[in-house]
Enzyme design. Structure first.
Site, PDB file in Angstrom:
ATOM      1  N   GLU A  22     -13.026  12.184   2.095  1.00  0.00           N
ATOM      2  CA  GLU A  22     -13.805  13.396   1.794  1.00  0.00           C
ATOM      3  C   GLU A  22     -14.577  13.232   0.479  1.00  0.00           C
ATOM      4  O   GLU A  22     -15.722  13.664   0.360  1.00  0.00           O
ATOM      5  CB  GLU A  22     -12.876  14.620   1.761  1.00  0.00           C
ATOM      6  CG  GLU A  22     -12.352  14.935   3.164  1.00  0.00           C
ATOM      7  CD  GLU A  22     -11.330  16.066   3.195  1.00  0.00           C
ATOM      8  OE1 GLU A  22     -10.373  16.026   2.402  1.00  0.00           O
ATOM      9  OE2 GLU A  22     -11.498  16.981   4.019  1.00  0.00           O
ATOM     10  N   GLU A  71      -5.162  13.648   8.347  1.00  0.00           N
ATOM     11  CA  GLU A  71      -4.467  14.901   8.025  1.00  0.00           C
ATOM     12  C   GLU A  71      -3.637  15.456   9.178  1.00  0.00           C
ATOM     13  O   GLU A  71      -2.547  15.973   8.969  1.00  0.00           O
ATOM     14  CB  GLU A  71      -5.482  15.966   7.563  1.00  0.00           C
ATOM     15  CG  GLU A  71      -5.942  15.809   6.123  1.00  0.00           C
ATOM     16  CD  GLU A  71      -7.104  14.849   5.958  1.00  0.00           C
ATOM     17  OE1 GLU A  71      -7.392  14.071   6.894  1.00  0.00           O
ATOM     18  OE2 GLU A  71      -7.746  14.866   4.890  1.00  0.00           O
TER      19      GLU A  71
HETATM   20  C1  3H9 Z   1      -5.304  15.145   2.379  1.00  0.00           C
HETATM   21  O1  3H9 Z   1      -5.935  14.274   1.876  1.00  0.00           O
HETATM   22  C2  3H9 Z   1      -5.756  16.565   2.510  1.00  0.00           C
HETATM   23  C3  3H9 Z   1      -7.198  16.703   2.221  1.00  0.00           C
HETATM   24  O2  3H9 Z   1      -7.907  16.973   3.387  1.00  0.00           O
HETATM   25  C4  3H9 Z   1      -7.460  17.706   1.167  1.00  0.00           C
HETATM   26  C5  3H9 Z   1      -6.885  19.050   1.363  1.00  0.00           C
HETATM   27  C6  3H9 Z   1      -7.323  20.093   0.345  1.00  0.00           C
HETATM   28  N1  3H9 Z   1       0.222  11.373  -1.674  1.00  0.00           N
HETATM   29  O3  3H9 Z   1       2.837   3.916   2.484  1.00  0.00           O
HETATM   30  P1  3H9 Z   1       3.182   3.137   1.264  1.00  0.00           P
HETATM   31  C7  3H9 Z   1       2.957   7.045  -1.757  1.00  0.00           C
HETATM   32  S1  3H9 Z   1      -3.747  14.842   2.995  1.00  0.00           S
HETATM   33  C8  3H9 Z   1       1.319  11.078  -2.381  1.00  0.00           C
HETATM   34  O4  3H9 Z   1       4.569   2.643   1.125  1.00  0.00           O
HETATM   35  P2  3H9 Z   1       1.277   1.160   2.106  1.00  0.00           P
HETATM   36  C9  3H9 Z   1       4.054   6.710  -0.781  1.00  0.00           C
HETATM   37  O5  3H9 Z   1       4.936   7.794  -0.599  1.00  0.00           O
HETATM   38  C10 3H9 Z   1      -3.465  13.141   2.662  1.00  0.00           C
HETATM   39  N2  3H9 Z   1       1.953   9.895  -2.280  1.00  0.00           N
HETATM   40  O6  3H9 Z   1       2.174   1.918   1.043  1.00  0.00           O
HETATM   41  C11 3H9 Z   1       4.713   5.537  -1.478  1.00  0.00           C
HETATM   42  O7  3H9 Z   1       5.515   6.070  -2.515  1.00  0.00           O
HETATM   43  P3  3H9 Z   1       6.880   5.378  -2.952  1.00  0.00           P
HETATM   44  C12 3H9 Z   1      -4.139  12.290   3.636  1.00  0.00           C
HETATM   45  C13 3H9 Z   1       1.452   8.991  -1.439  1.00  0.00           C
HETATM   46  O8  3H9 Z   1       0.514   0.185   1.338  1.00  0.00           O
HETATM   47  C14 3H9 Z   1       3.537   4.822  -2.121  1.00  0.00           C
HETATM   48  O9  3H9 Z   1       2.507   5.791  -2.206  1.00  0.00           O
HETATM   49  N3  3H9 Z   1      -3.756  10.939   3.423  1.00  0.00           N
HETATM   50  C15 3H9 Z   1       0.310   9.247  -0.677  1.00  0.00           C
HETATM   51  O10 3H9 Z   1       2.088   0.721   3.278  1.00  0.00           O
HETATM   52  C16 3H9 Z   1       3.046   3.637  -1.316  1.00  0.00           C
HETATM   53  O11 3H9 Z   1       2.801   4.054   0.009  1.00  0.00           O
HETATM   54  C17 3H9 Z   1      -2.732  10.357   4.070  1.00  0.00           C
HETATM   55  O12 3H9 Z   1      -2.095  10.966   4.883  1.00  0.00           O
HETATM   56  C18 3H9 Z   1      -0.322  10.495  -0.825  1.00  0.00           C
HETATM   57  N4  3H9 Z   1      -1.428  10.816  -0.136  1.00  0.00           N
HETATM   58  O13 3H9 Z   1       0.297   2.265   2.709  1.00  0.00           O
HETATM   59  C19 3H9 Z   1      -2.478   8.930   3.704  1.00  0.00           C
HETATM   60  N5  3H9 Z   1       0.042   8.156   0.081  1.00  0.00           N
HETATM   61  O14 3H9 Z   1       6.489   4.040  -3.438  1.00  0.00           O
HETATM   62  C20 3H9 Z   1      -1.025   8.706   3.519  1.00  0.00           C
HETATM   63  C21 3H9 Z   1       0.987   7.256  -0.210  1.00  0.00           C
HETATM   64  O15 3H9 Z   1       7.443   6.302  -3.948  1.00  0.00           O
HETATM   65  N6  3H9 Z   1      -0.717   7.378   3.056  1.00  0.00           N
HETATM   66  N7  3H9 Z   1       1.838   7.741  -1.122  1.00  0.00           N
HETATM   67  O16 3H9 Z   1       7.677   5.315  -1.659  1.00  0.00           O
HETATM   68  C22 3H9 Z   1      -0.759   6.272   3.821  1.00  0.00           C
HETATM   69  O17 3H9 Z   1      -1.159   6.287   4.952  1.00  0.00           O
HETATM   70  C23 3H9 Z   1      -0.238   5.005   3.227  1.00  0.00           C
HETATM   71  O18 3H9 Z   1       0.637   5.359   2.188  1.00  0.00           O
HETATM   72  C24 3H9 Z   1      -1.314   4.048   2.651  1.00  0.00           C
HETATM   73  C25 3H9 Z   1      -0.621   2.901   1.889  1.00  0.00           C
HETATM   74  C26 3H9 Z   1      -2.101   3.488   3.824  1.00  0.00           C
HETATM   75  C27 3H9 Z   1      -2.198   4.771   1.709  1.00  0.00           C
END
Ligand code: 3H9
Length: 694
Positions: A103, A123
């Site tokens: 976004e 999302e």
């Molecule tokens: C959104 O954006 C809403 C909007 O429309 C705005 C609304 C107003 N937040 O997965 P990993 C942490 S909703 C906080 O092991 P990888 C994760 O918990 C969001 N923390 O690594 C982990 O922590 P820890 C939309 C997050 O390399 C660490 O980062 N976005 C977030 O296998 C490493 O993550 C998503 O849904 C976050 N957004 O994969 C994306 N993301 O080390 C969600 C990650 O303490 N994330 N963490 O366990 C992912 O898909 C994967 O984490 C990503 C990295 C591909 C980014």
């Protein structure tokens, strides 16, 4: 510093720096606003580049902030500031731009990306909708059809595909920042008009948008049955089509405001974090080095062939060993057939198939696989056979190799005892079909070394599985706890329900299939063999349903014989109730002296689920599973438990542990010993605590 400000010539660079994934926490949002205001105000700045520090652009909003009171500034305000800039703003994307990350990029006037970058709006997968302009802007840049697909599935697009869709203006090789700055300078030099997506109309490609939306709704209803967020995302897209930008955006804001605190979104966030938590083990940190991963699989039966395919699918070479060339050829033919089916369904290309098949090397002697780093045994499920195989592996495999067994019930410690290196032995329990189901139960034996566990976790990730570590017990965590559901399903049928009634209740709850349909798919003979192996040790005073044995003895082995608990029409997998089975069931009830009674759907659900939950609690208190959330992850990926319900432990917390405990006690009173309440369940209920900290 969450957003660092620097300058390269006339280009200001805003670097998002919020490890580990540059989530859009409050300081980042404020930092972007401060940065763009400073750049606009500085006459020496002609353009702006927004880039992420490290390997990620931005992973989205900070999910940990959800459910807490929102703190200003809102993300949409920061994005509006970027979009309104009179100076060109270029997003430079490496790694992922997800959710709020995309976004932000869509609020910029241009986007450049590295070839490996991925962009997406995931999302819906955490129970919400893109709430910072993604729903409104993505269709304006990618066209309705492509945007609909991305938003409703939540799946990302890789940079080349994103470029084709127009989401990315250029895919650049070389140093991303240098390229992005050069791109920005060209925009300035060529006086390119700034592309503010809010001003662009949505292209429908000449198609009827109502039909596109209706079809997206139908697909989502099938693929994410019971989940609200994909349908709400389609509502938002409909608004984007029919309302002015700001009005549509305000509606989306209202909808996301409702969704964030919803039960489904809470459960989906819980599932997200649980999955990541499962990878962490208290006694294994980064200092434990995983080993390299050249692999071999023993046994080219259904399981072994499926496991070999997991490696090939991940682009990793694997050796497949069978005792005879004929058995090996049969296994390879099976693999070929499965890949051919995938080609036919358009899931892979014929070239993909050829590449994958080529990655599977034939082996017919243990010596041939001796140099593999990890060997996974998928031989016949019988202790004698397993021990023989492991004794051979002990002789053949190089020192330090990981020796894994894919047993689903046998004692990993006893298998390890057949070797002189029990520290190298581990259970790697794949779920059927192995190339499809994503759970990998990593069964840690009493003597398994830490690096062997760490290697297995790395292996799981490499082949796209979700690895969850547990200890040794009969059936391990997943099957042991699921077995209780099957047990109650069978008793319910003896007491008055019919298979299709039980299956419907569980299907309506959100399970992909009910237990009887599953039994037909897996083969009634398979569970029959397991029961026979337990005959000698099954306590005589425990209730036992003979009905499944009778179905088996009637030659009804499930889908493979076109009749099992159901009957099947040729070429059709739809289960059809069969009066013949009903007769077997009624007779079985009579023979057991049971007077059949009407059984309510509520009772079916409670008996099936609470039986498993009670067992899960026992597994937890025995320390076989490390955390309640690990069990939930296993059910999500091993059995397709509806993700939006979190998993059985989380579900118990939503029902109320005390309520579950009361029901378990009542079933114990009515049905006896098998319902012995778990002391942990009792303790939690009495102290008002939960399994998951919900
Ligand atoms: C959104 O954006 C809403 C909007 O429309 C705005 C609304 C107003 N937040 O997965 P990993 C942490 S909703 C906080 O092991 P990888 C994760 O918990 C969001 N923390 O690594 C982990 O922590 P820890 C939309 C997050 O390399 C660490 O980062 N976005 C977030 O296998 C490493 O993550 C998503 O849904 C976050 N957004 O994969 C994306 N993301 O080390 C969600 C990650 O303490 N994330 N963490 O366990 C992912 O898909 C994967 O984490 C990503 C990295 C591909 C980014």
């Amino acid at each position: 510093m969450s957003v660092a400000y620097s300058q390269q010539g006339s280009v200001a660079v805003l670097t998002i720096d919020n490890p580990p994934v540059n989530a859009l926490s409050v300081a980042v949002r404020q930092g972007m606003i401060d940065g763009i205001e400073r750049a606009i105000a500085d006459p020496a700045v002609a353009a702006v580049v927004v880039i992420g520090k490290g390997k990620t652009f931005i992973a989205g909003a900070d999910i940990r902030e959800f459910g807490k009171p929102p703190q200003p500034p809102r993300l949409s305000v920061a994005i509006a500031a970027l979009e309104a800039s009179p100076k060109p703003v270029v997003a430079a994307i490496d790694g992922v731009a997800l959710g709020g990350g995309l976004e932000v990029a869509l609020g910029c006037h241009f986007r450049v990306a590295t070839p490996r970058a991925q962009v997406g709006l995931p999302e819906v997968k955490i129970g919400i909708v893109p709430g910072a302009g993604g729903v409104e802007r993505l269709p304006r840049v990618a066209g309705l059809e492509a945007a609909l697909k991305m938003i409703v599935s939540g799946d990302p697009a890789r940079a080349p595909q994103a470029a084709k869709l127009g989401i990315v203006d250029a895919v650049v090789e070389g140093d991303l920042l240098t390229e992005a700055v050069a791109f920005a300078q060209r925009v300035v030099a060529e006086k390119k008009p700034l592309r503010r997506l809010r001003e662009v109309p949505i292209e429908t490609g000449g198609k009827d948008w109502r039909a596109l939306l209706a079809s997206a709704r139908a697909t989502a209803a099938k693929q994410t049955r019971g989940q609200i967020s994909p349908q709400r995302a389609i509502d938002c897209i409909e608004n984007a089509l029919t309302l002015p930008f700001d009005k549509a955006f305000a509606e989306t804001a209202r909808i996301i405001g409702e969704l964030i605190p919803s039960e489904q979104a809470k459960a989906l966030r819980y599932a997200f974090f649980s999955e990541r938590e499962a990878a962490k083990l208290p006694d294994i940190d980064a200092s434990v080095q995983a080993k390299p991963l050249t692999a071999a699989v023993i046994g080219a039966g259904t399981m072994g062939a499926g496991i070999a395919m997991c490696f090939a699918d991940a682009g990793t070479p694997v050796q497949l060993l069978e005792s005879s060339a004929a058995a090996l050829d049969r296994g390879l033919a099976r693999i070929d057939g499965l890949y051919a089916e995938m080609v036919q369904k358009g899931r892979i290309t014929p070239e993909d198939k050829a590449k994958r098949v080529e990655l599977i090397a034939k082996a017919t002697s243990y010596d041939a696989i001796g140099q593999a780093d990890i060997v996974i045994e998928a031989a016949f499920e019988e202790m004698g056979v397993k021990k023989e195989v492991f004794a051979k592996l002990d002789r053949a495999m190089k020192p330090g190799a990981v020796l894994a067994t894919n047993t689903s019930t046998l004692d990993v410690n006893e298998i390890a005892s057949a070797t002189k290196r029990p520290e190298s032995v581990i259970g790697l329990h794949f779920f059927s079909p192995a190339n499809v189901m994503r759970l990998l139960e990593i069964v840690r034996g009493a003597k398994t070394a830490k690096d062997v566990v760490a290697t297995s976790q790395v292996l799981a990730r490499r082949i796209g599985k979700v690895g969850v570590v547990c200890g040794v017990c009969h059936g391990f965590v997943a099957n042991r706890s699921r077995g209780q559901l099957t047990r109650e399903a069978n008793f319910l049928v003896d007491e008055g329900a019919l298979p299709h009634q039980v299956d419907k209740v569980l299907y309506d709850f959100g399970m992909p299939m009910g237990p009887f349909a599953v039994a037909d798919l897996a083969g009634i003979d398979v569970s029959w063999r397991v029961r026979r192996s337990q005959d000698a040790t099954r306590p005589k005073d425990l209730r036992y349903s003979p009905t499944a044995d009778r179905v088996h003895d009637a030659g009804r082995l499930g889908q493979k014989t076109a009749k099992g608990w159901y009957r099947y029409e040729p070429g059709n997998r739809a289960p059809l109730p069969d009066p013949e089975v009903e007769a077997i069931i009624l007779q079985s009830s009579r023979d057991q002296g049971i007077t059949r009674r009407p059984i309510s759907d509520d009772e079916i659900l409670a008996r099936c689920l609470y039986a498993s939950i009670n067992e899960c609690a026992k597994i937890l208190e025995e320390g076989i599973a490390l955390r309640a959330s690990d069990i939930d992850v296993m059910w999500l990926y091993g059995f397709g438990f509806p993700r939006w319900r979190g998993g059985p432990m989380y579900y118990a917390d939503t029902v109320g542990v005390a309520k579950v405990y009361d029901a378990v006690r009542e079933f114990h009173r009515q049905h006896g010993k098998l319902w012995e309440p778990s002391p942990l369940l009792a303790k939690l209920a009495e102290s008002g605590k939960t399994f998951t900290g919900r």
